[in-house]
Design an enzyme around this catalytic site. Structure first.
Site, PDB file in Angstrom:
ATOM      1  CG  ASP A  86      -0.322  -0.193   2.548  1.00  0.00           C
ATOM      2  OD1 ASP A  86       0.828   0.247   2.729  1.00  0.00           O
ATOM      3  OD2 ASP A  86      -0.978  -0.787   3.425  1.00  0.00           O
ATOM      4  CG  HIS A 109       4.318 -10.012  -0.576  1.00  0.00           C
ATOM      5  ND1 HIS A 109       3.506 -10.379   0.465  1.00  0.00           N
ATOM      6  CD2 HIS A 109       5.251 -11.006  -0.684  1.00  0.00           C
ATOM      7  CE1 HIS A 109       3.922 -11.537   0.973  1.00  0.00           C
ATOM      8  NE2 HIS A 109       4.978 -11.923   0.305  1.00  0.00           N
ATOM      9  CB  CYS A 119       5.070  -3.593 -19.731  1.00  0.00           C
ATOM     10  SG  CYS A 119       4.613  -4.305 -21.317  1.00  0.00           S
ATOM     11  CG  ASN A 147      -1.355 -10.363  15.260  1.00  0.00           C
ATOM     12  OD1 ASN A 147      -2.558 -10.339  15.497  1.00  0.00           O
ATOM     13  ND2 ASN A 147      -0.861 -10.728  14.097  1.00  0.00           N
ATOM     14  N   PRO A 148      -3.057  -8.532  17.818  1.00  0.00           N
ATOM     15  CG  PRO A 148      -4.936  -7.332  17.094  1.00  0.00           C
ATOM     16  CD  PRO A 148      -3.569  -7.782  16.656  1.00  0.00           C
ATOM     17  CB  ALA A 167      -0.222  -1.587  14.523  1.00  0.00           C
TER      18      ALA A 167
HETATM   19  P1  OAD Z   1      -3.310 -11.205   7.010  1.00  0.00           P
HETATM   20  O1  OAD Z   1      -4.604 -10.625   6.585  1.00  0.00           O
HETATM   21  O2  OAD Z   1      -3.082 -12.646   6.717  1.00  0.00           O
HETATM   22  O3  OAD Z   1      -3.111 -11.025   8.568  1.00  0.00           O
HETATM   23  C1  OAD Z   1      -3.319  -9.782   9.184  1.00  0.00           C
HETATM   24  C2  OAD Z   1      -2.906  -9.894  10.641  1.00  0.00           C
HETATM   25  O4  OAD Z   1      -3.051  -8.612  11.218  1.00  0.00           O
HETATM   26  C3  OAD Z   1      -3.724 -10.861  11.485  1.00  0.00           C
HETATM   27  O5  OAD Z   1      -2.846 -11.731  12.189  1.00  0.00           O
HETATM   28  C4  OAD Z   1      -4.491  -9.965  12.448  1.00  0.00           C
HETATM   29  O6  OAD Z   1      -4.654 -10.556  13.732  1.00  0.00           O
HETATM   30  C5  OAD Z   1      -3.573  -8.752  12.526  1.00  0.00           C
HETATM   31  N1  OAD Z   1      -4.236  -7.476  12.840  1.00  0.00           N
HETATM   32  C6  OAD Z   1      -5.489  -7.082  12.522  1.00  0.00           C
HETATM   33  N2  OAD Z   1      -5.718  -5.832  12.954  1.00  0.00           N
HETATM   34  C7  OAD Z   1      -4.563  -5.407  13.553  1.00  0.00           C
HETATM   35  C8  OAD Z   1      -4.157  -4.189  14.185  1.00  0.00           C
HETATM   36  N3  OAD Z   1      -4.970  -3.124  14.287  1.00  0.00           N
HETATM   37  N4  OAD Z   1      -2.907  -4.129  14.686  1.00  0.00           N
HETATM   38  C9  OAD Z   1      -2.063  -5.191  14.595  1.00  0.00           C
HETATM   39  N5  OAD Z   1      -2.400  -6.358  14.005  1.00  0.00           N
HETATM   40  C10 OAD Z   1      -3.631  -6.462  13.484  1.00  0.00           C
HETATM   41  O7  OAD Z   1      -2.178 -10.289   6.371  1.00  0.00           O
HETATM   42  P2  OAD Z   1      -0.644 -10.629   6.083  1.00  0.00           P
HETATM   43  O8  OAD Z   1      -0.063 -11.481   7.156  1.00  0.00           O
HETATM   44  O9  OAD Z   1       0.021  -9.346   5.785  1.00  0.00           O
HETATM   45  O10 OAD Z   1       0.289 -11.258  -0.163  1.00  0.00           O
HETATM   46  O11 OAD Z   1      -0.743 -11.484   4.766  1.00  0.00           O
HETATM   47  C11 OAD Z   1       0.439 -11.908   4.132  1.00  0.00           C
HETATM   48  C12 OAD Z   1       0.261 -11.875   2.638  1.00  0.00           C
HETATM   49  O12 OAD Z   1      -0.907 -12.631   2.275  1.00  0.00           O
HETATM   50  C13 OAD Z   1      -0.001 -10.492   2.064  1.00  0.00           C
HETATM   51  O13 OAD Z   1       1.175  -9.756   1.832  1.00  0.00           O
HETATM   52  C14 OAD Z   1      -0.689 -10.795   0.778  1.00  0.00           C
HETATM   53  C15 OAD Z   1      -1.605 -11.914   1.213  1.00  0.00           C
HETATM   54  O14 OAD Z   1      -1.973 -12.828   0.246  1.00  0.00           O
HETATM   55  C16 OAD Z   1       0.128 -10.969  -1.454  1.00  0.00           C
HETATM   56  O15 OAD Z   1      -0.831 -10.385  -1.886  1.00  0.00           O
HETATM   57  C17 OAD Z   1       1.247 -11.446  -2.296  1.00  0.00           C
END
Ligand code: OAD
Length: 236
Positions: free
Chosen positions: A102, A117, A125, A206-207, A224
């Site tokens: 983002d 990522h 391209c 992480n919560p 966070a």
């Molecule tokens: P996830 O959506 O898998 O996990 C998000 C995490 O954030 C969870 O463990 C939640 O508990 C935590 N969370 C939620 N709200 C929060 C807050 N306010 N403060 C702290 N933590 C919080 O996202 P990622 O682990 O980033 O890849 O996912 C990894 C990859 O999977 C992404 O980069 C993406 C996706 O497919 C690609 O698109 C290549």
């Protein structure tokens, strides 16, 4: 595991890596991928986030990415992004290794950011790469070919140079702070463990518990912004 009430002071560390995932941007209003309201609950990734889907229907894949561009463009970096950027000014060595596409760390002022990522704001391209903040972005080029979002989709390899820079920072850090990642997507999920092997202090924010929580010295179960606020309480 250390007492969660005794949160260390970030200023006691010299080489810090913040390893971030979608939860880092959740408080900015960017949806996470998994869990309630997660992107992959609404959209089947096989139809929107892989090379085969793009080859079959680039316009459909671009509609999805333009929807995400619009959504993220309307969000602002949150206080947590801001604190991480401040750390880079206040401490000798601070690196962000992020799974997020983002660009919110950079918008908050972080300069040393490795995007494992890729980026929603970069397209490619062939050998050409272009940074564009257009919303929507016109994926079809004048020559009839398509720009492709420069994002690591499912089945894609991570960029070797980005992995190398990330590993170097992680292996040298004295503190690794993992924030807001479910730690289920590999190879990204295993990178923080290199810091543990090298003897760094490990903090998870992480919560919820994650599959790698046991590797951390301290797990701060909160958001966070709140938990970074505690860790960075003496920055100013
Ligand atoms: P996830 O959506 O898998 O996990 C998000 C995490 O954030 C969870 O463990 C939640 O508990 C935590 N969370 C939620 N709200 C929060 C807050 N306010 N403060 C702290 N933590 C919080 O996202 P990622 O682990 O980033 O890849 O996912 C990894 C990859 O999977 C992404 O980069 C993406 C996706 O497919 C690609 O698109 C290549």
């Amino acid at each position: 595991m250390r007492d969660p009430d005794t949160v260390p002071d970030i200023r006691d560390f010299r080489r810090v890596v913040f390893f971030t995932g979608a939860g880092m941007s959740a408080e900015s209003g960017v949806p996470t991928y998994r869990g309630q309201g997660g992107i992959w609950k609404q959209y089947d990734y096989a139809s929107y986030a892989c090379q085969d889907a793009f080859d079959a229907d680039p316009a459909k894949v671009w509609d999805f990415h333009n929807y995400r561009r619009k959504l993220v463009a309307a969000c602002e970096p949150n206080a947590g992004h801001g604190l991480i950027a401040r750390c880079e000014e206040a401490l000798p060595h601070v690196t962000v290794v992020t799974q997020n596409i983002d660009g919110l760390h950079q918008r908050a002022g972080s300069r040393t950011v490795h995007e494992l990522h890729g980026s929603l704001w970069r397209v490619r391209c062939g050998d050409e790469r272009l940074l564009s903040f257009d919303v929507p972005f016109e994926g079809r080029r004048a020559d009839g070919r398509w720009w492709r979002p420069d994002i690591v989709w499912f089945g894609d390899a991570l960029r070797a140079d980005v992995i190398q820079a990330s590993v170097e920072a992680i292996e040298r850090c004295d503190l690794l702070v993992s924030i807001g990642t479910s730690a289920v997507v590999y190879p990204a999920a295993q990178l923080p463990l290199l810091a543990r092997r090298a003897g760094a202090t490990m903090i998870e924010i992480n919560p919820d518990e994650t599959p790698v929580s046991d590797a951390y010295d301290l797990c701060l179960r909160g958001t966070a912004t709140d938990m970074l606020g505690r860790l960075c309480r003496n920055l100013d």
